[in-house]
Design a protein around this motif. Structure first.
Motif, PDB file in Angstrom:
ATOM      1  N   UNK A  93       1.435   1.215   1.683  1.00  0.00           N
ATOM      2  CA  UNK A  93       1.518   1.176   0.233  1.00  0.00           C
ATOM      3  C   UNK A  93       2.664   2.024  -0.299  1.00  0.00           C
ATOM      4  N   UNK A  94       3.115   1.729  -1.501  1.00  0.00           N
ATOM      5  CA  UNK A  94       3.927   2.694  -2.205  1.00  0.00           C
ATOM      6  C   UNK A  94       3.025   3.868  -2.539  1.00  0.00           C
ATOM      7  N   UNK A  95       3.588   5.049  -2.705  1.00  0.00           N
ATOM      8  CA  UNK A  95       2.753   6.221  -2.969  1.00  0.00           C
ATOM      9  C   UNK A  95       1.980   6.086  -4.278  1.00  0.00           C
ATOM     10  N   UNK A  96       2.596   5.522  -5.319  1.00  0.00           N
ATOM     11  CA  UNK A  96       1.896   5.365  -6.584  1.00  0.00           C
ATOM     12  C   UNK A  96       0.728   4.406  -6.433  1.00  0.00           C
ATOM     13  N   UNK A  97       0.956   3.303  -5.751  1.00  0.00           N
ATOM     14  CA  UNK A  97      -0.115   2.331  -5.539  1.00  0.00           C
ATOM     15  C   UNK A  97      -1.198   2.932  -4.658  1.00  0.00           C
ATOM     16  N   UNK A  98      -0.809   3.725  -3.663  1.00  0.00           N
ATOM     17  CA  UNK A  98      -1.791   4.350  -2.778  1.00  0.00           C
ATOM     18  C   UNK A  98      -2.744   5.225  -3.563  1.00  0.00           C
ATOM     19  N   UNK A  99      -2.220   6.082  -4.419  1.00  0.00           N
ATOM     20  CA  UNK A  99      -3.093   6.975  -5.157  1.00  0.00           C
ATOM     21  C   UNK A  99      -3.916   6.215  -6.186  1.00  0.00           C
ATOM     22  N   UNK A 100      -3.344   5.149  -6.731  1.00  0.00           N
ATOM     23  CA  UNK A 100      -4.130   4.319  -7.647  1.00  0.00           C
ATOM     24  C   UNK A 100      -5.351   3.760  -6.926  1.00  0.00           C
ATOM     25  N   UNK A 101      -5.170   3.270  -5.704  1.00  0.00           N
ATOM     26  CA  UNK A 101      -6.305   2.727  -4.956  1.00  0.00           C
ATOM     27  C   UNK A 101      -7.276   3.833  -4.555  1.00  0.00           C
TER      28      UNK A 101
END
Length: 205
Positions: free
Chosen positions: A129-137
C-alpha cells in the motif's frame, strides 16, 4: 510477521541502540542522539496513528520525559524501544483527553512501513500500500487490532514488549495483530477498496 514470527522493523539496530542507551546513561549526549535517530521514526509513525497531525508535538513531550527519566531505565535496545513506546502512548492519551477526542489517524512517515527481513502474505499486503492508504485501512480496524499492528509492524516490538505497552497478554497481542493483518489482506483482495473516508481507530471488538 507471522503468527509466531518476529517483528521486522528495528531488529538490526537493537544492538547499536542498546550500546547507545548505555553510553547516554553515562552522560554521552552524542549517544543519546544516536538512540533518538534509531527510535524516532517508528515512534513518530505510531503516534501519527494515534493523534494524527499532533504527533510531532506529542513526540517532543515524550522525548522530554524519556531524557528526564533515562537513568531509571534498565534493559537492552529492544527494551528501550518498548519503554519509549509506553511513554509515548501515555503522552498521546493525555493529549487526546485534553482534546476530548478519540484517537485518529493521519499519514505515516514514508519510512515507517519500510520493513526489512522476510515477509508473509499479510505483511506483503500491508507493504504494497501507499503509506496514506495503509494507515487509512489500519484506522478502520478495531482499536485493539490497530494498535497491535502499529506496535508490532511500525515500532518493531515483539509480542511480549507490545503486550507490556498495551497492558495485555502476549497471546492477545499476537492474536490481535494477526487478525488485523489478515483483515487488511482481505480488504486489499476485495474489489472496490478505496482511499476515501476519514480514518479513526475503531472500538475494540
Amino acid at each position: 510477521m507471522g503468527q509466531g514470527g518476529e517483528p521486522r522493523r528495528g531488529q538490526a539496530y537493537d544492538g547499536e541502540l542498546g550500546t547507545a542507551v548505555a553510553r547516554a546513561q553515562r552522560g554521552d549526549e552524542a549517544a543519546f542522539a544516536v538512540a533518538y535517530r534509531i527510535v524516532q521514526p517508528g515512534l513518530l509513525g505510531y503516534l501519527r496513528g494515534l493523534v494524527g497531525d499532533d504527533a510531532e508535538d506529542v513526540a517532543s513531550d515524550a522525548w522530554l520525559e524519556i531524557a528526564r527519566d533515562l537513568g531509571r531505565f534498565k534493559g537492552d535496545g529492544a527494551g528501550f524501544r518498548g519503554w519509549t513506546a509506553t511513554i509515548a502512548r501515555h503522552r498521546a492519551y493525555d493529549h487526546l483527553r485534553r482534546l476530548r477526542v478519540r484517537p485518529r489517524s493521519a499519514a505515516l512517515d514514508s519510512d515507517a512501513l519500510q520493513l526489512p527481513g522476510r515477509h508473509d502474505t499479510h505483511e506483503q499486503a500491508l507493504e504494497s500500500l501507499t503509506t496514506e492508504h495503509a494507515l487509512h485501512l489500519i484506522s478502520r480496524l478495531p482499536r485493539d487490532q490497530a494498535e497491535a499492528v502499529l506496535l508490532r509492524v511500525v515500532v518493531g516490538l515483539d509480542a511480549p514488549a507490545a503486550a507490556r505497552v498495551l497492558g495485555k497478554r502476549p497471546g492477545a497481542v499476537r492474536t490481535a495483530a494477526h487478525r488485523g493483518l489478515k483483515r487488511l489482506a482481505r480488504e486489499l483482495a476485495a474489489p472496490g477498496v478505496t482511499e476515501d473516508g476519514n480514518g479513526t481507530l475503531g472500538e475494540s471488538e
